[in-house]
Write a protein that holds these residues in place. Structure first.
Motif, PDB file in Angstrom:
ATOM      1  N   LEU A 137       0.831  -1.206   0.000  1.00 14.24           N
ATOM      2  CA  LEU A 137       0.000   0.000   0.000  1.00 14.24           C
ATOM      3  C   LEU A 137       0.863   1.253   0.000  1.00 14.24           C
ATOM      4  N   VAL A 138       0.496   2.211  -0.825  1.00 14.37           N
ATOM      5  CA  VAL A 138       1.196   3.496  -0.767  1.00 14.37           C
ATOM      6  C   VAL A 138       0.478   4.377   0.258  1.00 14.37           C
ATOM      7  N   SER A 139       1.113   5.497   0.590  1.00 15.00           N
ATOM      8  CA  SER A 139       0.755   6.213   1.817  1.00 15.00           C
ATOM      9  C   SER A 139      -0.748   6.481   2.008  1.00 15.00           C
ATOM     10  N   ASN A 140      -1.426   6.968   0.971  1.00 14.36           N
ATOM     11  CA  ASN A 140      -2.841   7.286   1.148  1.00 14.36           C
ATOM     12  C   ASN A 140      -3.692   6.062   1.409  1.00 14.36           C
ATOM     13  N   ASP A 141      -3.392   5.016   0.634  1.00 12.04           N
ATOM     14  CA  ASP A 141      -4.147   3.775   0.803  1.00 12.04           C
ATOM     15  C   ASP A 141      -3.866   3.180   2.172  1.00 12.04           C
ATOM     16  N   LEU A 142      -2.613   3.341   2.611  1.00 10.64           N
ATOM     17  CA  LEU A 142      -2.225   2.822   3.917  1.00 10.64           C
ATOM     18  C   LEU A 142      -3.022   3.543   5.005  1.00 10.64           C
ATOM     19  N   ALA A 143      -3.119   4.847   4.857  1.00  6.97           N
ATOM     20  CA  ALA A 143      -3.875   5.626   5.846  1.00  6.97           C
ATOM     21  C   ALA A 143      -5.342   5.190   5.860  1.00  6.97           C
ATOM     22  N   ARG A 144      -5.908   4.979   4.671  1.00  3.11           N
ATOM     23  CA  ARG A 144      -7.314   4.570   4.607  1.00  3.11           C
ATOM     24  C   ARG A 144      -7.479   3.173   5.209  1.00  3.11           C
ATOM     25  N   PHE A 145      -6.545   2.306   4.856  1.00  5.62           N
ATOM     26  CA  PHE A 145      -6.575   0.946   5.387  1.00  5.62           C
ATOM     27  C   PHE A 145      -6.534   0.968   6.911  1.00  5.62           C
ATOM     28  N   HIS A 146      -5.616   1.769   7.418  1.00  8.22           N
ATOM     29  CA  HIS A 146      -5.466   1.931   8.865  1.00  8.22           C
ATOM     30  C   HIS A 146      -6.790   2.361   9.502  1.00  8.22           C
ATOM     31  N   ARG A 147      -7.454   3.333   8.881  1.00  9.58           N
ATOM     32  CA  ARG A 147      -8.705   3.841   9.461  1.00  9.58           C
ATOM     33  C   ARG A 147      -9.819   2.802   9.444  1.00  9.58           C
ATOM     34  N   LYS A 148      -9.863   2.022   8.358  1.00  9.25           N
ATOM     35  CA  LYS A 148     -10.970   1.079   8.200  1.00  9.25           C
ATOM     36  C   LYS A 148     -10.785  -0.197   9.018  1.00  9.25           C
ATOM     37  N   GLN A 168       3.657  25.354   5.090  1.00 13.15           N
ATOM     38  CA  GLN A 168       4.687  25.071   6.094  1.00 13.15           C
ATOM     39  C   GLN A 168       4.680  23.607   6.512  1.00 13.15           C
ATOM     40  N   LEU A 169       3.522  22.983   6.492  1.00 11.17           N
ATOM     41  CA  LEU A 169       3.474  21.550   6.777  1.00 11.17           C
ATOM     42  C   LEU A 169       4.157  20.766   5.653  1.00 11.17           C
ATOM     43  N   ASP A 170       4.011  21.302   4.453  1.00 12.94           N
ATOM     44  CA  ASP A 170       4.463  20.595   3.257  1.00 12.94           C
ATOM     45  C   ASP A 170       5.952  20.801   2.963  1.00 12.94           C
ATOM     46  N   PHE A 171       6.470  22.015   3.229  1.00 18.78           N
ATOM     47  CA  PHE A 171       7.867  22.322   2.902  1.00 18.78           C
ATOM     48  C   PHE A 171       8.836  21.360   3.582  1.00 18.78           C
ATOM     49  N   LEU A 214       6.016  17.205   5.480  1.00 16.83           N
ATOM     50  CA  LEU A 214       4.980  16.219   5.144  1.00 16.83           C
ATOM     51  C   LEU A 214       4.770  16.245   3.633  1.00 16.83           C
ATOM     52  N   ASN A 215       4.203  15.182   3.088  1.00 16.42           N
ATOM     53  CA  ASN A 215       3.837  15.293   1.682  1.00 16.42           C
ATOM     54  C   ASN A 215       2.532  16.086   1.565  1.00 16.42           C
ATOM     55  N   LYS A 216       2.246  16.500   0.339  1.00 14.49           N
ATOM     56  CA  LYS A 216       1.133  17.432   0.122  1.00 14.49           C
ATOM     57  C   LYS A 216      -0.195  16.887   0.667  1.00 14.49           C
ATOM     58  N   LYS A 271      -4.552  16.991   4.605  1.00 17.92           N
ATOM     59  CA  LYS A 271      -5.397  16.280   5.562  1.00 17.92           C
ATOM     60  C   LYS A 271      -5.266  16.895   6.949  1.00 17.92           C
ATOM     61  N   PHE A 272      -4.013  17.082   7.354  1.00 23.58           N
ATOM     62  CA  PHE A 272      -3.776  17.655   8.681  1.00 23.58           C
ATOM     63  C   PHE A 272      -4.387  19.041   8.777  1.00 23.58           C
ATOM     64  N   SER A 273      -4.201  19.806   7.723  1.00 27.87           N
ATOM     65  CA  SER A 273      -4.699  21.176   7.796  1.00 27.87           C
ATOM     66  C   SER A 273      -6.223  21.174   7.887  1.00 27.87           C
ATOM     67  N   ARG A 274      -6.859  20.207   7.264  1.00 32.70           N
ATOM     68  CA  ARG A 274      -8.324  20.144   7.345  1.00 32.70           C
ATOM     69  C   ARG A 274      -8.770  19.947   8.800  1.00 32.70           C
ATOM     70  N   ILE A 275      -8.076  19.071   9.507  1.00 32.32           N
ATOM     71  CA  ILE A 275      -8.425  18.847  10.909  1.00 32.32           C
ATOM     72  C   ILE A 275      -8.143  20.100  11.732  1.00 32.32           C
ATOM     73  N   ILE A 276      -7.008  20.691  11.462  1.00 32.65           N
ATOM     74  CA  ILE A 276      -6.636  21.890  12.222  1.00 32.65           C
ATOM     75  C   ILE A 276      -7.642  23.002  11.960  1.00 32.65           C
ATOM     76  N   GLU A 277      -8.043  23.151  10.690  1.00 31.11           N
ATOM     77  CA  GLU A 277      -8.985  24.228  10.370  1.00 31.11           C
ATOM     78  C   GLU A 277     -10.330  24.011  11.049  1.00 31.11           C
ATOM     79  N   GLU A 278     -10.694  22.763  11.244  1.00 31.15           N
ATOM     80  CA  GLU A 278     -11.961  22.493  11.929  1.00 31.15           C
ATOM     81  C   GLU A 278     -11.890  23.028  13.360  1.00 31.15           C
ATOM     82  N   VAL A 279     -10.736  22.835  13.971  1.00 34.22           N
ATOM     83  CA  VAL A 279     -10.564  23.363  15.326  1.00 34.22           C
ATOM     84  C   VAL A 279     -10.503  24.884  15.297  1.00 34.22           C
TER      85      VAL A 279
END
Ligand code: ADP
Ligand code: MG
Length: 473
Positions: A105-116, A343-346, A355-357, A362-370
């Motif tokens: 699994l590549v990173s995104n799929d791995l993250a989804r797999f992890h969540r499910k 700044q997360l991405d650089f 981090l990768n883009k 994803k992280f920024s989406r969570i942060i923005e919710e807060v």
């Protein structure tokens, strides 16, 4: 082929205990839900600080089993759990979870797999302090395309199931440790994963709350058919498990089948709020005169810490520090959403977190919710208005303004000057808290700030709080 992992009598034991588990001669027909082959994890490979966290791990865990990784601190338990969770990549070896080879699994799929497939439960709960109980539970659904009402329904169902529905709109810190951990368990269950992974889940709880959590795991295992992998160094847990993997120095040194697994049904928690106050709680209660804006500003570094703890799994110290700094800046409105993502991405070398883009987004989406929940962002505060030419003066006068916000008396210019000097001395640790208080109380003629006793005490305490949240610890 005979399974290299289980002895014949172990298989018989599992057949007896686990419905549907049959062996065909000597080989279990049930496929393992987790399989680990020849796993090594080496940190700083080839360097003189090389650390071998896992060394040739082989194991199989079957559906609906309850297993424990047991061992002393540093034996590799958390690393093994994180690898199974797909949060860390092994140096060598293969990990198959629910039929999926994680290395494919590549990173995104791995993250989804992890969540499910896996729900994780942490020793320190990792709840977001600014979100109420319900929102904490449904945070993982941010990634899913589900309507808001449906998310909330799912969350409420779990709150009810875990007996914490009366606290739906409370903030985590208003709950006892045991109740917070139940929120953590509800969050782990929100995607209905077949596997629950718990890392020292009862490590911060008193013995009664700990038993309650073990009881919940027991029910989730027996009634809800969850496979449970629990990490602990507390021997009291062992009686709950079907099997125990004993670990030492990155190796599994023994596997034991528990013939006497407890099928306990503990007495139910009455569920009332037992107010377990944190130190911070107490501090905050001691300062009812702080405006909510001031409070928000002061709490931003803590929120950043919690968010980072939640978002992170396997980052290096440097990245974590950088991320806390970036998130703090965002929470304080010093940088925009776009800046945050960049700044997360650089790369680290360019002052970013590296981090990768997609992860950054994803992280920024969570942060923005807060961020959206906090109304202080757009407002100017003394701490945000930074004087570029003289940072010390700007910091000191910013703190002075905060200190005096609720101050009723009047100060002369001389007093303000003296106060600034005192603040500067205190924040650079040239004087102690007590000396600062005495200084505030001393008459101007004698080199003090000329305040009365009560004001001196109040301001000194308030400064300690500001220092605590502004300057770290
Ligand atoms: P446990 O959970 O059993 O206490 P860990 O899995 O956390 O053990 O750690 C196992 C070993 O690996 C320890 O020696 C630890 O210092 C080392 N280790 C864990 N994570 C890292 C890391 N990110 N970098 C370097 N060493 C690590
Ligand atoms: Mg650990």
């Amino acid at each position: 082929m005979r399974s290299p992992f289980l002895r014949k009598k172990d298989i018989a034991e599992l057949e007896r205990k686990i419905p549907g588990f049959r062996s065909d001669g000597q080989m279990p027909v049930r496929k393992p839900i987790i399989r680990v082959d020849d796993l090594d994890v080496v940190y700083f490979a080839g360097k003189n600080n090389e650390a071998r966290a896992l060394d040739g791990i082989n194991l199989e865990i079957f559906p609906e089993e309850y297993v424990i990784f047991f061992g002393p601190s540093g034996s590799g338990k958390s690393t093994l759990l994180n690898i199974i969770a797909g949060l860390e990549i092994p140096s060598r070896g293969r990990v198959i979870v629910d039929g999926q080879d994680l290395s494919e699994l590549v990173s995104n799929d791995l993250a989804r797999f992890h969540r499910k497939k896996t729900g994780m439960i942490f020793q320190t709960y990792n709840l977001i302090p600014t979100l109420n109980v319900l929102y904490n539970v449904i945070v993982p659904l941010i990634f899913e395309r589900i309507r808001s009402n449906e998310r909330k329904d799912k969350g409420r169902y779990l709150l009810k199931k875990l007996g914490i529905d009366p606290f739906e709109t409370r903030l985590p810190q208003e709950l006892s440790g045991g109740q917070q951990q139940r929120v953590g368990i509800a969050r782990a269950l929100i995607n209905n994963p077949p596997i629950l992974l718990a890392d020292e889940a009862t490590g911060n709880l008193d013995s009664e709350a700990a038993r309650n959590v073990l009881e919940i795991f027991n029910i989730l295992n027996l009634n809800d058919k969850k496979t449970i992998v629990s990490v602990t160094h507390n021997p009291e847990h062992l009686s709950y498990a079907d099997r125990i993997f004993f670990m030492k120095d990155g190796k599994i040194i023994k596997v034991e089948v528990n013939h006497e697994r407890k099928k306990i049904r503990g007495e139910n928690d009455e569920g009332g709020i037992k107010k377990e106050r944190t130190e911070l709680d107490l501090l905050l209660q001691a300062y009812p005169d702080l405006s909510s804006m001031q409070m928000q500003v002061m709490l931003a570094p803590f929120k950043a810490k919690m968010l980072v703890a939640y978002l992170l799994s396997n980052f290096e110290y440097e990245e974590i520090q950088k991320m806390e700094e970036v998130i703090t800046n965002r929470l304080l409105g010093r940088i925009s959403e776009e800046d945050l993502i960049n700044q997360l991405d650089f790369p680290i070398e360019e002052g970013g977190v590296g981090l990768n883009k997609n992860t950054a987004l994803k992280f920024s989406r969570i942060i923005e919710e807060v961020v959206a929940k906090a109304d202080f962002i757009q407002q100017e505060t003394p701490l945000i208005k930074e004087n570029q030419t003289d940072p010390v003066r700007a910091t000191v006068s910013g703190i002075r303004i905060m200190l005096l916000e609720a101050f009723k008396g009047e100060l002369s210019l001389d007093q303000v000057e003296a106060l600034d000097k005192g603040i500067e001395y205190r924040i650079y640790s040239k004087i102690s808290k007590k000396e600062f208080r005495e200084f505030l109380d001393r008459p101007l003629e004698k080199g003090g700030a000329g305040l009365n006793k009560k004001s001196a005490r109040n301001l000194a305490r308030k400064l300690e709080l500001i220092m605590l949240v502004k300057f770290g610890t």
